[in-house]
Enzyme design. Structure first.
Site, short mmCIF file in Angstrom:
data_model
loop_
_atom_site.label_atom_id
_atom_site.label_comp_id
_atom_site.label_asym_id
_atom_site.label_seq_id
_atom_site.Cartn_x
_atom_site.Cartn_y
_atom_site.Cartn_z
CB CYS A 235 12.55 8.12 10.17
SG CYS A 235 11.81 7.37 8.77
CD GLU B 271 11.86 3.31 10.06
OE1 GLU B 271 11.76 4.24 10.90
OE2 GLU B 271 12.08 3.49 8.86
CE LYS C 100 -2.48 3.31 1.84
NZ LYS C 100 -1.76 4.50 1.45
CD GLU D 56 9.27 12.01 12.86
OE1 GLU D 56 8.18 11.42 12.97
OE2 GLU D 56 10.28 11.49 12.35
P1 ADP Z 1 1.73 10.99 7.14
O1 ADP Z 1 0.92 11.48 8.29
O2 ADP Z 1 2.98 11.72 6.95
O3 ADP Z 1 0.96 10.84 5.84
P2 ADP Z 1 1.38 8.29 7.94
O4 ADP Z 1 2.17 7.56 8.96
O5 ADP Z 1 -0.03 8.61 8.31
O6 ADP Z 1 2.22 9.55 7.55
O7 ADP Z 1 1.37 7.48 6.58
C1 ADP Z 1 2.24 6.42 6.24
C2 ADP Z 1 1.45 5.35 5.50
O8 ADP Z 1 0.41 4.87 6.36
C3 ADP Z 1 0.73 5.84 4.25
O9 ADP Z 1 0.77 4.82 3.27
C4 ADP Z 1 -0.69 6.07 4.74
O10 ADP Z 1 -1.65 6.00 3.72
C5 ADP Z 1 -0.84 4.91 5.70
N1 ADP Z 1 -1.90 5.08 6.71
C6 ADP Z 1 -2.37 6.22 7.26
N2 ADP Z 1 -3.35 5.96 8.16
C7 ADP Z 1 -3.52 4.61 8.18
C8 ADP Z 1 -4.36 3.72 8.89
N3 ADP Z 1 -5.25 4.15 9.78
N4 ADP Z 1 -4.25 2.39 8.67
C9 ADP Z 1 -3.34 1.92 7.78
N5 ADP Z 1 -2.52 2.72 7.07
C10 ADP Z 1 -2.59 4.05 7.25
#
Ligand code: ADP
Length: 497
Positions: free
Chosen positions: A303, A269, A194, A400
């Site tokens: 990170c 991570e 994903k 962060e």
């Molecule tokens: P940012 O806030 O910088 O977008 P995230 O940690 O939310 O960073 O995003 C990292 C990845 O996690 C992306 O692929 C995002 O689509 C996915 N993501 C965000 N929210 C969820 C969730 N509730 N469950 C699974 N994946 C998620």
């Protein structure tokens, strides 16, 4: 669907231009690149201009269902995991070669997608190639063990793949994220990948190259879309056995909680607030240059960025002057512009987050000695920003930000340096600058982090484990240690008659 045009000023490869002419960066399911079942799409935005540059599919749980079913079938019928290990290696190596052949194209796409500087994107794509090459060597080397047991038995502990791995990846370094997401293939797993919604492009190319390399259809699937819909559906799907996630702590917590409902293993991570500790005997020129590279290199969106710079009081002014002077003239611009030192941040939301934190820093009474403002009014650029006289209890020292904001703190003794360095929720990495072997050794023991860099920073190598402690995560990416995250042991007892 209309085809968007690439700005003529972008000196990109013809292969990347061709990619950008796709009407849709789709999902890759069961060996086919397809649209969403409900036809949903999302815009791909170039952070240097703020303009839409392509269109990607935006899936739903129904698309995740298709992808997981395909991955499960591929796992269950053994089309990949039962291939001879040497043949798995051959095909994974072929994938590494194809990625290398397409490196310019992937790096160009990563610049347009995420805002990385082109040179930086090139390094990151090369690291993705190296990673796939490294893991390509594992299929023939995975082995279990034969433990000592009472004489009437023989026990084999067999190392097996876990099944379907859900890899949820971030937007900083899209090709590398996709590569990290597919390392579990080396143990015979299937993968549902994903990509981040901000950066959907290169994962499609990687998955199509995997097919070309002979990874059978269904073994690697990609589902595009938002975290809330597609990411959450991958995480909670009962047929996904393990989640490998790289991203923010908030999302990591949510994923771990969702995975707990099905007792699902998670490898996380997460973020960091990594210190670089500069002792008085350090080579200040190198320390200052490396600290600047560490924060400005990807506009603070790695990170492990050393966003907390801890400087001994005796060299504090000297170091601060060097960093401020060295950062003042930085050339800010799009990733393809010549002689650019720092590019945009990934999105309007990220720019707003950075602006919010800069205001928090001002309100907390930190001394703003450089930057502090958005750069220009087109795209998502922010000035390199340095706060001095930062106290460790300030939010800009603890949280962060994921942008080009450096907090400079001071310490007066070695113990105080370690205390400040560890006094944060994160534990991803730390840098230590000293020529004193005893300080270096003591620091490497005292710091509660997953990686310590001594007189260097942000070095990674495929054979070296990478990951965090505390809120920075669990499990390890890279190296042999990561095999534990996507394999499991089965004990087979045989009675000797
Ligand atoms: P940012 O806030 O910088 O977008 P995230 O940690 O939310 O960073 O995003 C990292 C990845 O996690 C992306 O692929 C995002 O689509 C996915 N993501 C965000 N929210 C969820 C969730 N509730 N469950 C699974 N994946 C998620």
């Amino acid at each position: 669907m209309s085809v968007l045009t690439v700005p003529s000023t972008y000196p990109i490869s013809s292969a990347a231009t061709r990619q950008l002419q796709r009407p849709l960066f789709g999902h890759v399911i069961d060996g086919e690149t397809v649209a969403s079942l409900d036809g949903g799409t999302m815009s791909v935005i170039d952070p240097a201009s703020g303009e839409q540059i392509a269109t990607a599919a935006s899936g739903t749980a129904a698309d995740v269902e298709r992808a997981v079913r395909s991955a499960r079938e591929a796992f269950d019928d053994g089309r990949w995991r039962f291939l001879a290990p040497i043949e798995q290696e051959r095909r994974l190596r072929r994938l590494a070669s194809l990625l290398a052949e397409h490196a310019d194209e992937l790096a160009d796409l990563d610049v347009i997608d995420s805002g990385l500087l082109r040179m930086y994107a090139g390094f990151i794509v090369q690291f993705a190639v190296d990673g796939v090459e490294y893991y390509a060597g594992w299929p023939t080397k995975l082995h279990g063990s034969v433990p000592a047991v009472p004489n009437e038995f023989i026990v084999r502990q067999v190392r097996e793949p876990v099944g379907v791995v859900g890899s949820v990846i971030p937007w900083n370094g899209p090709t590398a994220g996709a590569a990290f997401g597919i390392f579990p293939l080396c143990a015979g797993n299937s993968v549902v990948l994903k990509p981040a919604e901000q950066t959907p492009m290169s994962a499609v190319v990687v998955a199509e190259l995997a097919l070309e390399a002979g990874i059978p259809p269904g073994v690697l699937n990609v589902v595009q879309g938002t975290g809330e819909s597609v990411g959450a559906a991958v995480v909670s799907h009962p047929q996904v056995d393990v989640i490998s996630f790289t991203g923010s702590v908030e999302t990591g917590r949510r994923i771990q909680a969702a995975a707990a409902a099905r007792v699902k293993r998670v490898c996380l991570e997460l973020g960091g607030k990594s210190p670089s500790i500069i002792f008085p005997d350090a080579d200040l020129d190198t320390a200052a240059a490396t600290v600047m590279m560490g924060v400005w290199g990807a506009s603070g969106q790695v990170c492990t960025c050393n966003t907390r710079v801890l400087v001994h009081e005796s060299v504090y002014d000297d170091l601060l002057d060097r960093v401020v002077d060295g950062s003042r003239g930085l050339h800010i611009g799009g990733g393809f512009e010549p002689d650019v030192d720092m590019g945009p941040v990934v999105s309007a939301a990220q720019l707003e987050r950075i602006q919010r934190y800069v205001q928090i820093g001002r309100d907390e009474g930190a001394e703003l000695v450089l930057g502090g403002e958005r750069h220009g009014d087109r795209g998502y650029f922010h000035q390199p920003t340095i706060f001095a006289s930062v106290r460790n209890d300030m939010r800009i020292a603890q949280e962060e930000i994921f942008g080009p904001v450096m907090s400079v703190l001071t310490f007066s003794s070695e113990d105080e340096a370690y205390r400040i360095a560890n006094d944060v929720e994160y534990g991803l990495a730390a840098g230590v600058w000293t020529n004193d072997l005893n300080i270096a050794n003591r620091a490497s023991r005292a710091l509660r982090v997953g990686t310590v860099w001594i007189n260097t920073y942000q070095m990674v190598y495929p054979s070296v484990s990478y990951g965090g402690v505390k809120q920075s995560g669990q499990g390890r990416n890279l190296g042999e240690a990561s095999l534990d995250d996507f394999t499991q042991l089965k004990s087979v007892w045989t009675k000797v008659a």
